[in-house]
Design a protein around this motif. Structure first.
Motif, PDB file in Angstrom:
ATOM      1  N   THR A 245     -16.026   9.661  11.634  1.00 30.81           N
ATOM      2  CA  THR A 245     -15.735  11.090  11.793  1.00 30.81           C
ATOM      3  C   THR A 245     -14.515  11.518  10.983  1.00 30.81           C
ATOM      4  N   THR A 246     -13.702  10.551  10.563  1.00 29.84           N
ATOM      5  CA  THR A 246     -12.491  10.865   9.804  1.00 29.84           C
ATOM      6  C   THR A 246     -12.837  11.022   8.328  1.00 29.84           C
ATOM      7  N   PRO A 247     -12.374  12.082   7.682  1.00 28.43           N
ATOM      8  CA  PRO A 247     -12.667  12.260   6.250  1.00 28.43           C
ATOM      9  C   PRO A 247     -12.212  11.052   5.424  1.00 28.43           C
ATOM     10  N   LYS A 248     -13.032  10.675   4.456  1.00 27.48           N
ATOM     11  CA  LYS A 248     -12.671   9.534   3.604  1.00 27.48           C
ATOM     12  C   LYS A 248     -11.372   9.788   2.842  1.00 27.48           C
ATOM     13  N   LYS A 249     -11.077  11.083   2.594  1.00 23.79           N
ATOM     14  CA  LYS A 249      -9.848  11.424   1.865  1.00 23.79           C
ATOM     15  C   LYS A 249      -8.603  11.055   2.657  1.00 23.79           C
ATOM     16  N   ALA A 250      -8.772  10.850   3.968  1.00 26.82           N
ATOM     17  CA  ALA A 250      -7.619  10.521   4.803  1.00 26.82           C
ATOM     18  C   ALA A 250      -7.124   9.095   4.565  1.00 26.82           C
ATOM     19  N   PHE A 251      -7.964   8.275   3.948  1.00 27.09           N
ATOM     20  CA  PHE A 251      -7.624   6.867   3.724  1.00 27.09           C
ATOM     21  C   PHE A 251      -7.272   6.628   2.249  1.00 27.09           C
ATOM     22  N   HIS A 252      -6.672   5.493   1.978  1.00 30.56           N
ATOM     23  CA  HIS A 252      -6.401   5.124   0.585  1.00 30.56           C
ATOM     24  C   HIS A 252      -6.514   3.610   0.438  1.00 30.56           C
ATOM     25  N   ASN A 253      -6.327   3.135  -0.761  1.00 33.53           N
ATOM     26  CA  ASN A 253      -6.522   1.713  -1.064  1.00 33.53           C
ATOM     27  C   ASN A 253      -5.214   0.927  -1.013  1.00 33.53           C
ATOM     28  N   TYR A 254      -4.167   1.545  -0.421  1.00 36.52           N
ATOM     29  CA  TYR A 254      -2.816   0.949  -0.355  1.00 36.52           C
ATOM     30  C   TYR A 254      -2.440   0.178  -1.629  1.00 36.52           C
ATOM     31  N   GLY A 255      -2.478   0.946  -2.726  1.00 35.85           N
ATOM     32  CA  GLY A 255      -2.177   0.368  -4.033  1.00 35.85           C
ATOM     33  C   GLY A 255      -0.776  -0.195  -4.146  1.00 35.85           C
ATOM     34  N   GLU A 256       0.160   0.365  -3.377  1.00 30.37           N
ATOM     35  CA  GLU A 256       1.535  -0.147  -3.421  1.00 30.37           C
ATOM     36  C   GLU A 256       1.571  -1.623  -3.030  1.00 30.37           C
ATOM     37  N   LEU A 257       0.842  -1.997  -1.994  1.00 34.28           N
ATOM     38  CA  LEU A 257       0.816  -3.390  -1.553  1.00 34.28           C
ATOM     39  C   LEU A 257      -0.007  -4.257  -2.491  1.00 34.28           C
ATOM     40  N   ARG A 258      -1.098  -3.727  -3.014  1.00 35.91           N
ATOM     41  CA  ARG A 258      -2.014  -4.546  -3.822  1.00 35.91           C
ATOM     42  C   ARG A 258      -1.405  -4.978  -5.157  1.00 35.91           C
ATOM     43  N   LYS A 259      -0.272  -4.406  -5.537  1.00 34.26           N
ATOM     44  CA  LYS A 259       0.396  -4.814  -6.771  1.00 34.26           C
ATOM     45  C   LYS A 259       1.116  -6.156  -6.626  1.00 34.26           C
ATOM     46  N   TYR A 260       1.254  -6.622  -5.383  1.00 34.38           N
ATOM     47  CA  TYR A 260       1.957  -7.888  -5.159  1.00 34.38           C
ATOM     48  C   TYR A 260       1.001  -9.066  -5.282  1.00 34.38           C
ATOM     49  N   GLU A 261       1.557 -10.213  -5.634  1.00 32.81           N
ATOM     50  CA  GLU A 261       0.765 -11.426  -5.820  1.00 32.81           C
ATOM     51  C   GLU A 261       0.148 -11.894  -4.504  1.00 32.81           C
ATOM     52  N   GLY A 262      -1.111 -12.337  -4.587  1.00 31.23           N
ATOM     53  CA  GLY A 262      -1.781 -12.887  -3.420  1.00 31.23           C
ATOM     54  C   GLY A 262      -2.447 -11.858  -2.535  1.00 31.23           C
ATOM     55  N   ILE A 263      -2.368 -10.584  -2.922  1.00 31.45           N
ATOM     56  CA  ILE A 263      -3.012  -9.518  -2.147  1.00 31.45           C
ATOM     57  C   ILE A 263      -4.344  -9.172  -2.822  1.00 31.45           C
ATOM     58  N   PRO A 264      -5.462  -9.202  -2.083  1.00 31.71           N
ATOM     59  CA  PRO A 264      -6.754  -8.851  -2.691  1.00 31.71           C
ATOM     60  C   PRO A 264      -6.720  -7.462  -3.312  1.00 31.71           C
ATOM     61  N   LYS A 265      -7.420  -7.283  -4.412  1.00 31.85           N
ATOM     62  CA  LYS A 265      -7.407  -6.007  -5.118  1.00 31.85           C
ATOM     63  C   LYS A 265      -8.260  -4.948  -4.426  1.00 31.85           C
ATOM     64  N   LYS A 266      -9.128  -5.353  -3.535  1.00 29.35           N
ATOM     65  CA  LYS A 266      -9.939  -4.395  -2.787  1.00 29.35           C
ATOM     66  C   LYS A 266     -10.390  -5.023  -1.478  1.00 29.35           C
ATOM     67  N   GLY A 267     -10.869  -4.180  -0.576  1.00 32.81           N
ATOM     68  CA  GLY A 267     -11.362  -4.677   0.703  1.00 32.81           C
ATOM     69  C   GLY A 267     -10.258  -4.901   1.717  1.00 32.81           C
ATOM     70  N   ASP A 268     -10.667  -5.191   2.953  1.00 27.21           N
ATOM     71  CA  ASP A 268      -9.703  -5.458   4.017  1.00 27.21           C
ATOM     72  C   ASP A 268      -8.949  -6.752   3.750  1.00 27.21           C
ATOM     73  N   LEU A 269      -7.734  -6.840   4.253  1.00 27.42           N
ATOM     74  CA  LEU A 269      -6.962  -8.069   4.116  1.00 27.42           C
ATOM     75  C   LEU A 269      -7.498  -9.126   5.080  1.00 27.42           C
ATOM     76  N   PRO A 270      -7.492 -10.380   4.686  1.00 31.55           N
ATOM     77  CA  PRO A 270      -7.814 -11.446   5.633  1.00 31.55           C
ATOM     78  C   PRO A 270      -6.863 -11.371   6.828  1.00 31.55           C
ATOM     79  N   GLU A 271      -7.366 -11.701   8.007  1.00 30.49           N
ATOM     80  CA  GLU A 271      -6.566 -11.541   9.220  1.00 30.49           C
ATOM     81  C   GLU A 271      -5.270 -12.350   9.169  1.00 30.49           C
ATOM     82  N   ASP A 272      -5.320 -13.576   8.648  1.00 37.11           N
ATOM     83  CA  ASP A 272      -4.107 -14.400   8.573  1.00 37.11           C
ATOM     84  C   ASP A 272      -3.056 -13.756   7.673  1.00 37.11           C
ATOM     85  N   LEU A 273      -3.488 -13.183   6.554  1.00 43.17           N
ATOM     86  CA  LEU A 273      -2.563 -12.509   5.645  1.00 43.17           C
ATOM     87  C   LEU A 273      -1.987 -11.259   6.296  1.00 43.17           C
TER      88      LEU A 273
END
Length: 473
Positions: A245-273
Motif C-alpha cells: 500500500t506504500t508508494p514505491k517512491k517512498a523507498f530507495h536503494n540506500y545508495g549511501e551504504l551500498r558504496k561501502y565494501e562488502g555491501i550488496p549492490k542490490k536487494g535486501d541485506l543478509p540478516e547477519d550483515l
C-alpha cells in the motif's frame, strides 16, 4: 519634629541610592548566558530517555535528566548539509533551497543572518568545532575560529586504511583496540575540553560547538564499545517490511551504504550483515556518548554549567532496517524524528514534552534565551514557553525531501509528492495512533478522502510562503 523628618528623608534617599546602585551592579556584573551546542550526525532517538533500553549512553541519559527532552522533534529535511543550513538560519527548505547533503548556506541563503553570526554580532566568541555545517568553510565570517580533525572518515587499522585508499568508501565497520582519541570524535572532545579551559577566564560570552561525526557511516569505534553488546540478542526491527500500500517512491536503494565494501549492490541485506551493522551503530553511539561525557564533565568541573545553555540535537533520523531501509533520505518518521534536548540553568530538570517541534524553532529559542532580537528572516517559533512549563500553541511541523513534502499534525503523518507547480502526483498518510510503524497507507482509502483534502490544504498553508519560488532569498 522637623529634625526627625529630615533624618527620615536622608535615610530614604540613601536607601533608594543603595537599591539603584545594587541594581546597576547586578546589570553590569551579570554575564550573558553561554551556549554549548552539541550536534550528532545520524543519531536516532533510540535512546533510554526515549523509551529504548538497549543502547548504553550514560552521559546522554544524565544530560537528559537535567534538560527538557523533546519527544516529538523533527528535522525539516533528512539530509545533513541541508538540515544544518536550515537549522542554523532558522529558515525552511523549499523546492530550490536547502536541497541535499552538499548545500551551502552561503550559496542558498547568503542574506540570512545565521545563528552564529547573530551571536558574534552581539559580543559572543563563536567557535566551530567538528562538523557543524557540512562544508568547513561555509558561513566562515560567522566564526572566530573553525576547527576540524584530520580526516573525516578515518580508520584506525592500517588494513582498513589501505582498503579505503583503494575503494570508493572503504569498509562500513571497524572495531580496533585503540584509545578513544585515535578516532576523529575523540580528538574533537579533547579540543572542546581545551576550549572550555581557555574560555573559563574570558569575560566574553561564548557560543561553543561540538560537531560529532559518529554514528555516521562507517561505524568505527574502539573495540571496548563493541564489547558492550551481544550481537546474538540484536533483532531486526518490527517494521522490516515494505507494504504494497506504500508508494514505491517512498523507498530507495540506500545508495549511501551500498558504496561501502562488502555491501550488496542490490536487494535486501543478509540478516547477519544487517545485525552486524546495527551492532556497529550501537557501538558508535556509545563511543560518542563517552566523548560528550568528557566535555560535560569539564563544563561542570570549571563551574561553567551554572551559566551555560547546553543544547544537543541530531541532524536527522536514520533507518536501521526500518521498512527494509538504511540511512536517511525518506519522509518516514524514522528519518524525520530526531533527538533534541536543551539544558537551561535553573529552568530545566528532566522534563519531557510531546509538543511538536521543528528544527527551525531552535534558532529563535536560543535568540530569546540569550536576550537577542530575532532576525526577520527566521521562520521558526521559539519554544521558550515550553521551557517555562506552558503548553505549545504549535502542533505541527513540515519536512521535505526532494519532491516529497510531509505535514506532521497531531497523530497524522501526511506526505505529498509534488511537481514544480505544487501539484500532487502521489500521496501517503499514516495515523500514528493506530499505526506507529507506518505500515498501512490510508491515502487511497475512500473513507479518508475528506481528511486528505483538509491536510492537502493545510500543508500548502504551512510549507512556507516561498516554497515554490525559485528565488533563493
Amino acid at each position: 519634629m522637623m529634625q526627625r523628618i529630615f533624618i527620615l528623608l536622608v535615610l530614604l534617599v540613601l536607601t533608594s541610592s543603595k537599591e539603584k546602585s545594587e541594581e546597576t551592579y547586578v546589570k553590569k556584573t551579570s554575564k550573558p548566558l553561554n551556549v554549548l551546542m552539541i550536534t550528532v550526525d545520524d543519531l536516532r532517538p533510540e535512546l533510554n530517555f526515549y523509551g529504548a533500553n538497549h543502547i548504553k549512553s550514560p552521559n546522554l541519559d544524565k544530560l537528559a535528566q537535567q534538560s527538557l527532552v523533546f519527544n516529538r522533534a523533527y528535522c525539516n529535511i533528512p539530509v545533513c548539509g541541508a538540515s544544518r543550513a536550515s537549522l542554523l538560519t532558522g529558515t525552511r527548505p523549499t523546492r530550490y533551497r536547502f536541497i541535499n547533503a552538499f548545500t551551502k548556506k552561503d550559496e542558498d541563503h547568503p542574506t540570512a543572518i545565521s545563528l552564529p553570526m547573530l551571536l558574534k554580532q552581539n559580543g559572543y566568541r563563536t567557535i566551530s568545532n567538528g562538523k557543524i555545517y557540512h562544508h568547513k568553510t561555509d558561513d566562515a565570517e560567522a566564526w572566530d575560529e573553525i576547527w576540524q580533525a584530520d580526516k573525516l572518515w578515518n580508520y584506525a587499522l592500517l588494513k582498513s586504511q589501505e582498503i579505503r585508499r583503494n575503494t570508493q568508501r572503504g569498509l562500513p565497520i571497524e572495531a580496533a583496540e585503540v584509545h578513544d582519541s585515535i578516532y576523529r570524535d575523540g580528538k574533537l572532545a579533547l579540543k572542546v575540553v581545551n576550549d572550555l579551559q581557555k574560555l573559563k577566564s574570558s569575560s566574553q560570552p561564548f557560543f561553543l560547538t561540538m560537531g560529532v561525526t559518529k554514528p555516521h557511516l562507517p561505524f568505527c569505534a574502539p573495540k571496548k564499545y563493541w564489547d558492550l553488546y551481544d550481537r546474538s540478542k540484536i533483532e531486526l526491527p518490527e517494521s522490516y517490511q515494505q507494504p504494497k500500500t506504500t508508494p514505491k517512491k517512498a523507498f530507495h536503494n540506500y545508495g549511501e551504504l551500498r558504496k561501502y565494501e562488502g555491501i550488496p549492490k542490490k536487494g535486501d541485506l543478509p540478516e547477519d550483515l544487517a545485525k552486524e551493522l546495527i551492532h556497529g551503530y550501537y557501538a558508535s553511539v556509545s563511543y560518542v556518548d563517552a566523548q560528550i561525557g568528557l566535555v560535560l564533565d569539564e563544563l561542570k568541573r570549571l563551574k561553567l554549567e551554572e551559566n551555560t545553555i547546553v543544547i544537543l540535537w541530531g541532524d536527522h533520523g536514520w533507518n536501521l532496517g526500518d521498512h527494509k531501509l538504511w540511512c536517511k533520505h525518506v519522509t518516514f518518521e524514522t528519518a524525520l524524528r530526531t533527538p533534541l534536548m536543551i539544558k537551561v540553568p535553573g529552568r530545566t530538570k528532566g522534563q519531557t514534552t510531546d509538543a511538536i517541534t521543528e528544527y527551525i524553532d531552535v534558532y529563535p529559542t536560543l535568540s530569546e534565551l540569550t536576550g537577542i532580537e530575532i532576525p526577520k528572516t527566521v521562520e521558526g517559533k521559539s519554544f521558550v514557553p515550553v521551557i517555562n512549563g506552558n503548553e505549545s500553541k504549535k502542533d505541527w511541523a513540515v519536512s521535505k525531501f526532494k519532491d516529497a513534502v510531509t505535514l506532521i499534525t497531531g497523530d497524522l503523518f501526511y506526505t505529498e509528492w509534488t511537481d514544480n507547480e505544487g501539484v500532487a502526483y502521489e500521496r501517503m498518510l499514516f495515523d500514528h495512533a493506530k499505526d506507529p510503524l507506518e505500515l498501512d497507507n490510508l491515502a487511497e482509502k475512500e473513507e479518508y478522502q475528506q481528511t486528505i483534502a483538509m491536510l492537502a490544504k493545510e500543508l500548502r498553508e504551512k510549507w512556507g510562503k516561498n516554497f515554490l519560488k525559485e528565488n533563493k532569498n
